[in-house]
Scaffold this active site. Structure first.
Site, PDB file in Angstrom:
ATOM      1  N   ARG A   1       7.440 -10.605   5.954  1.00  0.00           N
ATOM      2  CA  ARG A   1       6.308 -11.411   5.852  1.00  0.00           C
ATOM      3  C   ARG A   1       6.422 -12.455   4.928  1.00  0.00           C
ATOM      4  O   ARG A   1       6.090 -13.696   4.851  1.00  0.00           O
ATOM      5  CB  ARG A   1       4.887 -10.761   5.920  1.00  0.00           C
ATOM      6  CG  ARG A   1       4.715  -9.726   6.852  1.00  0.00           C
ATOM      7  CD  ARG A   1       3.533  -9.271   6.842  1.00  0.00           C
ATOM      8  NE  ARG A   1       2.945  -7.887   7.681  1.00  0.00           N
ATOM      9  CZ  ARG A   1       2.667  -7.976   8.916  1.00  0.00           C
ATOM     10  NH1 ARG A   1       2.848  -9.254   9.360  1.00  0.00           N
ATOM     11  NH2 ARG A   1       2.675  -6.866   9.518  1.00  0.00           N
TER      12      ARG A   1
ATOM     13  N   HIS B   1      13.133 -11.269  -3.960  1.00  0.00           N
ATOM     14  CA  HIS B   1      12.773 -11.881  -5.461  1.00  0.00           C
ATOM     15  C   HIS B   1      13.270 -11.546  -6.494  1.00  0.00           C
ATOM     16  O   HIS B   1      13.744 -10.489  -6.653  1.00  0.00           O
ATOM     17  CB  HIS B   1      11.036 -11.725  -5.468  1.00  0.00           C
ATOM     18  CG  HIS B   1      10.453 -12.095  -4.341  1.00  0.00           C
ATOM     19  ND1 HIS B   1       9.915 -11.094  -3.383  1.00  0.00           N
ATOM     20  CD2 HIS B   1       9.502 -13.048  -4.287  1.00  0.00           C
ATOM     21  CE1 HIS B   1       9.125 -11.624  -2.539  1.00  0.00           C
ATOM     22  NE2 HIS B   1       8.758 -13.026  -2.885  1.00  0.00           N
TER      23      HIS B   1
ATOM     24  N   ASP C   1      16.417  -7.241  -3.858  1.00  0.00           N
ATOM     25  CA  ASP C   1      14.988  -7.697  -3.434  1.00  0.00           C
ATOM     26  C   ASP C   1      15.007  -9.487  -3.386  1.00  0.00           C
ATOM     27  O   ASP C   1      15.796  -9.828  -4.073  1.00  0.00           O
ATOM     28  CB  ASP C   1      13.667  -7.502  -4.537  1.00  0.00           C
ATOM     29  CG  ASP C   1      12.534  -7.406  -4.112  1.00  0.00           C
ATOM     30  OD1 ASP C   1      12.213  -8.772  -3.773  1.00  0.00           O
ATOM     31  OD2 ASP C   1      11.764  -6.534  -3.615  1.00  0.00           O
TER      32      ASP C   1
ATOM     33  N   HIS D   1       8.541  -6.705 -11.439  1.00  0.00           N
ATOM     34  CA  HIS D   1       8.104  -8.190 -12.002  1.00  0.00           C
ATOM     35  C   HIS D   1       7.230  -7.788 -13.167  1.00  0.00           C
ATOM     36  O   HIS D   1       6.813  -8.708 -13.824  1.00  0.00           O
ATOM     37  CB  HIS D   1       7.228  -8.676 -10.802  1.00  0.00           C
ATOM     38  CG  HIS D   1       8.053  -9.221  -9.690  1.00  0.00           C
ATOM     39  ND1 HIS D   1       9.054 -10.180  -9.851  1.00  0.00           N
ATOM     40  CD2 HIS D   1       7.721  -9.132  -8.187  1.00  0.00           C
ATOM     41  CE1 HIS D   1       9.484 -10.490  -8.631  1.00  0.00           C
ATOM     42  NE2 HIS D   1       8.831  -9.710  -7.823  1.00  0.00           N
TER      43      HIS D   1
ATOM     44  N   LYS E   1       1.002  -1.298   0.089  1.00  0.00           N
ATOM     45  CA  LYS E   1       0.049  -0.099  -0.085  1.00  0.00           C
ATOM     46  C   LYS E   1       1.096   1.278  -0.078  1.00  0.00           C
ATOM     47  O   LYS E   1       1.820   1.404   0.417  1.00  0.00           O
ATOM     48  CB  LYS E   1      -0.968  -0.111   1.242  1.00  0.00           C
ATOM     49  CG  LYS E   1      -2.147  -1.123   1.135  1.00  0.00           C
ATOM     50  CD  LYS E   1      -2.697  -0.966   2.344  1.00  0.00           C
ATOM     51  CE  LYS E   1      -3.949  -2.181   2.365  1.00  0.00           C
ATOM     52  NZ  LYS E   1      -4.910  -2.127   3.272  1.00  0.00           N
TER      53      LYS E   1
END
Length: 536
Positions: A241, A149, A147, A112, A2
């Site tokens: 998380r 990912h 990151d 991404h 967010k």
């Protein structure tokens, strides 16, 4: 993901009095035409019109544009994308013009997003747009991604070119997006210019530093970049998380400090990060690293609007946990480092590029086919968004006062909401993964790290046929705003300048006369070509 993450970061930067030490730029939003420098027209047009109520129809029941549950349609999706991409583009323009040596856009770094599809919470790939803007002025750009990912969207965009080297440090193995092995090194002219450093769970500051600094140092020696784009995704921090690394705030920021030490024009971007208070801490500290004042920062947090979020310690720190560093236990880190350095040593010298002056305006703007009234529209949008934001925060404050919440209840509430949301996504992801695999196309969920099937769109696809039977004829679409329009009866292009209709001209006529007054063009010049034949 967010936007509140950036709001809290900004408040923390402001509380440390860092805003006075830099130039805060109110960037212009990226237009649909600008986004289409990388993304397809159809995809950009889709983002501009999709809503929560219409997403299923517009995505052909989830088989195009927004695939899976990771990228839901939400109110204001196009505005969010235009703001995020606009910030990164403005950073690239400031760097290219020499107006600054370091530019920061913590709202960017959405690595991404693909050319025609959203992925992993990312809708528009602002990184690719920023790099393309830099390539207008500089010969070579280095992209660094820390990151958790893999930065698959950026790597995919520049997989066949030697003007951009992509280097990603990421978790690999049953983890989203499932790409980024040591063998993925680029193709054709880009062979060797895609560098992947796959890591395992629990990597610590020392281990990460031992692989990051040698590889980046070798890349800069071999590739000699003219500019660096550094994606600082914070999901590689300890306690994230969705992340599975064990980096502290100092270990994460060490990457920024090391890259900054080379004195190469630098763009810092955000990215992932799903424990909001740690994200704000890391990005605020890395802003201080960009300014070179990290040694002056007080570890005890100053008072700010979100002070209660940082309890119970209220310090500028992200401490490690008790995870085991699998990279050291299995000895894989040394092998990865040696392999990457060996591959880099085999690269030829930095490729040379013949640059020439690039026009600052588009052909449409030069010919007067596009309106230049974006500033007024942006101001209106800013006012509406600001009013909506004040309304939302007003409701939150009133709810807090009525409930007499404790100072640390905000974090607990966020944890509950996030856990509930994650549980819901896991349930949906597991349901999707059991779908019929006959269609053959698969995607991975960034939340569950599980593969799910996506129906293909072709002439025999039942979903597509059903949509065609019920949706009716597809209307003609106009992707970008223009002063020119096509008259189907006259079969001519009609162009308006300052609300004054021009004579009906063909596209060839418009290109011939440029921005000249049509009344000054001789009749023979408009109706007859050089050979004396009539134009079509």
């Amino acid at each position: 993901m967010k936007p509140q993450r950036m709001r809290i970061t900004h408040e923390l930067v402001s509380a440390y009095n860092m805003l006075d030490k830099m130039h805060v730029l109110r960037a212009k939003r990226a237009s649909a035409e600008t986004m289409s420098r990388f993304h397809t027209d159809e995809y950009v047009h889709f983002l501009s019109k999709v809503t929560y109520e219409t997403w299923e129809e517009l995505t052909y029941h989830g088989s195009r544009f927004l695939v899976g549950d990771d990228n839901p349609a939400f109110e204001g999706i196009f505005e969010f994308c235009s703001i995020s991409a606009g910030g990164s583009l403005a950073a690239a323009q400031r760097l290219a013009s020499g107006a600054t040596d370091i530019a920061i856009n913590w709202a960017g770094g959405l690595h991404h997003a693909k050319k025609r599809e959203a992925s992993g919470f990312c809708y528009i790939n602002d990184i690719v747009l920023a790099i393309l803007e830099l390539l207008r002025s500089v010969p070579r750009v280095l992209y660094i991604d820390i990151d958790c990912h893999h930065g698959d969207g950026v790597e995919e965009a520049f997989y066949t070119t030697d003007r951009v080297m992509t280097c990603s440090f990421h978790k690999f193995g049953e983890y989203f997006p499932g790409t980024g092995t040591l063998e993925d090194r680029g193709r054709s002219r880009g062979r060797g210019y895609a560098v992947n450093v796959p890591l395992k769970d629990g990597i610590t500051d020392e281990s990460f530093k031992s692989v990051f600094e040698p590889i980046i140092g070798k890349i800069i020696e071999v590739f000699r970049p003219s500019a660096i784009v550094h994606q600082c995704g914070a999901d590689s921090l300890a306690g994230d998380r969705l992340g599975c690394f064990n980096l502290t705030m100092q270990g994460h920021a060490n990457c920024v400090q090391y890259v900054r030490s080379f004195n190469i024009p630098l763009i810092l971007l955000g990215g992932g990060g799903y424990t909001v208070k740690n994200v704000a801490r890391a990005w605020a500290y890395e802003t201080a690293c960009a300014l070179g004042i990290e040694g002056e920062i007080d570890p005890n947090l100053p008072w700010n609007e979100y002070f209660e979020w940082f309890g119970p310690r209220y310090r500028l720190e992200v401490v490690p946990n008790n995870m085991d560093d699998v990279n050291v236990k299995e000895g894989s880190l040394d092998k990865v480092r040696e392999t990457v350095l060996k591959n880099l040593s085999e690269l030829p010298p930095a490729p040379s590029v013949g640059l020439q002056e690039v026009p600052k305006e588009s052909v449409g703007k030069h010919l007067g086919l596009t309106h230049d009234d974006d500033e007024e529209q942006m101001d209106e949008l800013d006012e509406r968004l600001a009013q909506h934001t004040r309304f939302v925060y007003g409701l939150q404050n009133k709810r807090s006062e009525l409930a007499e919440l404790a100072s640390d209840h905000s974090d607990d509430d966020q944890d509950f909401q996030s856990d509930e949301s994650s549980s819901s996504w896991r349930h949906r992801g597991s349901r999707v993964s059991r779908s019929n695999p006959r269609n053959g196309r698969k995607r991975m969920s960034v939340v569950t790290n599980q593969y799910f099937d996506v129906p293909r769109i072709n002439g025999d696809d039942h979903t597509h046929d059903h949509h065609k039977r019920h949706a009716g004829p597809t209307p003609k679409r106009r992707f970008f705003h223009s002063a020119a329009r096509w008259d189907s009866q006259l079969e001519r292009v009609l162009v308006e300048y300052d609300n004054t209709a021009m004579p009906r001209l063909s596209v060839g006529d418009v290109m011939t006369m440029g921005r000249r007054d049509p009344d000054t063009i001789e009749e023979d010049e408009m109706d007859v070509d050089e050979e004396g034949e009539e134009e079509e």
